[in-house]
Design a protein around this motif. Sequence first.
Motif, PDB file in Angstrom:
ATOM      1  N   GLU A  28       1.121  -1.171   0.260  1.00  0.00           N
ATOM      2  CA  GLU A  28       0.100   0.133  -0.245  1.00  0.00           C
ATOM      3  C   GLU A  28       0.708   1.139   0.343  1.00  0.00           C
ATOM      4  N   LYS A  29       2.034   1.004   0.713  1.00  0.00           N
ATOM      5  CA  LYS A  29       2.839   2.361   0.559  1.00  0.00           C
ATOM      6  C   LYS A  29       3.032   2.610  -0.558  1.00  0.00           C
ATOM      7  N   PHE A  30       3.764   2.009  -1.384  1.00  0.00           N
ATOM      8  CA  PHE A  30       4.725   1.437  -2.234  1.00  0.00           C
ATOM      9  C   PHE A  30       3.235   2.536  -3.084  1.00  0.00           C
ATOM     10  N   LEU A  31       2.383   2.154  -3.771  1.00  0.00           N
ATOM     11  CA  LEU A  31       1.419   2.323  -4.618  1.00  0.00           C
ATOM     12  C   LEU A  31       0.762   3.890  -4.050  1.00  0.00           C
ATOM     13  N   LYS A  32       1.437   4.639  -2.544  1.00  0.00           N
ATOM     14  CA  LYS A  32       0.919   5.373  -2.720  1.00  0.00           C
ATOM     15  C   LYS A  32       1.933   6.178  -2.757  1.00  0.00           C
ATOM     16  N   GLY A  33       3.127   5.500  -2.726  1.00  0.00           N
ATOM     17  CA  GLY A  33       4.364   6.067  -2.481  1.00  0.00           C
ATOM     18  C   GLY A  33       4.083   5.959  -4.635  1.00  0.00           C
ATOM     19  N   ILE A  34       3.835   6.395  -5.613  1.00  0.00           N
ATOM     20  CA  ILE A  34       3.523   6.068  -7.279  1.00  0.00           C
ATOM     21  C   ILE A  34       3.004   7.308  -6.987  1.00  0.00           C
ATOM     22  N   ALA A  35       1.583   7.827  -6.288  1.00  0.00           N
ATOM     23  CA  ALA A  35       0.460   8.728  -6.113  1.00  0.00           C
ATOM     24  C   ALA A  35       1.255   9.869  -6.215  1.00  0.00           C
ATOM     25  N   VAL A  36       1.984  10.124  -5.416  1.00  0.00           N
ATOM     26  CA  VAL A  36       3.000  11.540  -4.807  1.00  0.00           C
ATOM     27  C   VAL A  36       3.326  11.618  -6.000  1.00  0.00           C
TER      28      VAL A  36
ATOM     29  N   THR B 178      10.630   4.965  -4.273  1.00  0.00           N
ATOM     30  CA  THR B 178       9.221   5.108  -4.087  1.00  0.00           C
ATOM     31  C   THR B 178       8.198   4.713  -2.848  1.00  0.00           C
ATOM     32  N   GLU B 179       9.074   3.621  -2.149  1.00  0.00           N
ATOM     33  CA  GLU B 179       7.523   2.813  -1.027  1.00  0.00           C
ATOM     34  C   GLU B 179       8.334   4.128  -0.192  1.00  0.00           C
ATOM     35  N   TYR B 180       9.516   3.966   0.495  1.00  0.00           N
ATOM     36  CA  TYR B 180       9.834   5.115   1.059  1.00  0.00           C
ATOM     37  C   TYR B 180       9.707   6.324   1.947  1.00  0.00           C
ATOM     38  N   ALA B 181      10.378   6.952   0.777  1.00  0.00           N
ATOM     39  CA  ALA B 181      10.771   8.551   0.126  1.00  0.00           C
ATOM     40  C   ALA B 181       9.241   8.831   0.225  1.00  0.00           C
TER      41      ALA B 181
END
Length: 141
Positions: free
Chosen positions: A9-17, A46-49
């Motif tokens: 979920e964090k990776f997908l959120k990261g992609i969006a941001v 992508t996931e963490y930053a």
Amino acid sequence: MEGTEEKSEKFLKGIAVRQKVMGTAHVDKVLDQARDFSRPVQELVTEYAWGEIWSRPGLDLKTRSMLNLAMLTALNRSSELAGHVRGALNNGVTEEQIQEFLLQTLVYCGAPAALEAFRIAEQTISAYKELHAPSANKYAP
């Protein structure tokens, strides 16, 4: 990027941001060009930053962009700085604010770092303006 349905979920959120800040075309290009060697670092960034840090509610994207300009100038990371100047403009940071931020880096980071940042920012802002300039409607009266 292949296999995003298996990503966290964090990776997908990261992609969006990341796409919102840096632009979808840029993010797609970076991720599509990642090879076996560089793919893990792109996924972690992508996931963490982007998915963990840039997505936190404590600062808005505009403020995060301004911080990045100062930090990348201090670290003399020219290629990353150009991308984040574009991202800052996408996030509503004005040309005047970028100029003020970079002037302040001269005092705290040194003239060579600030001068290089000004060169990169000026080129990036010019290209950004050209890309986002309203096109003339050749059919208008």
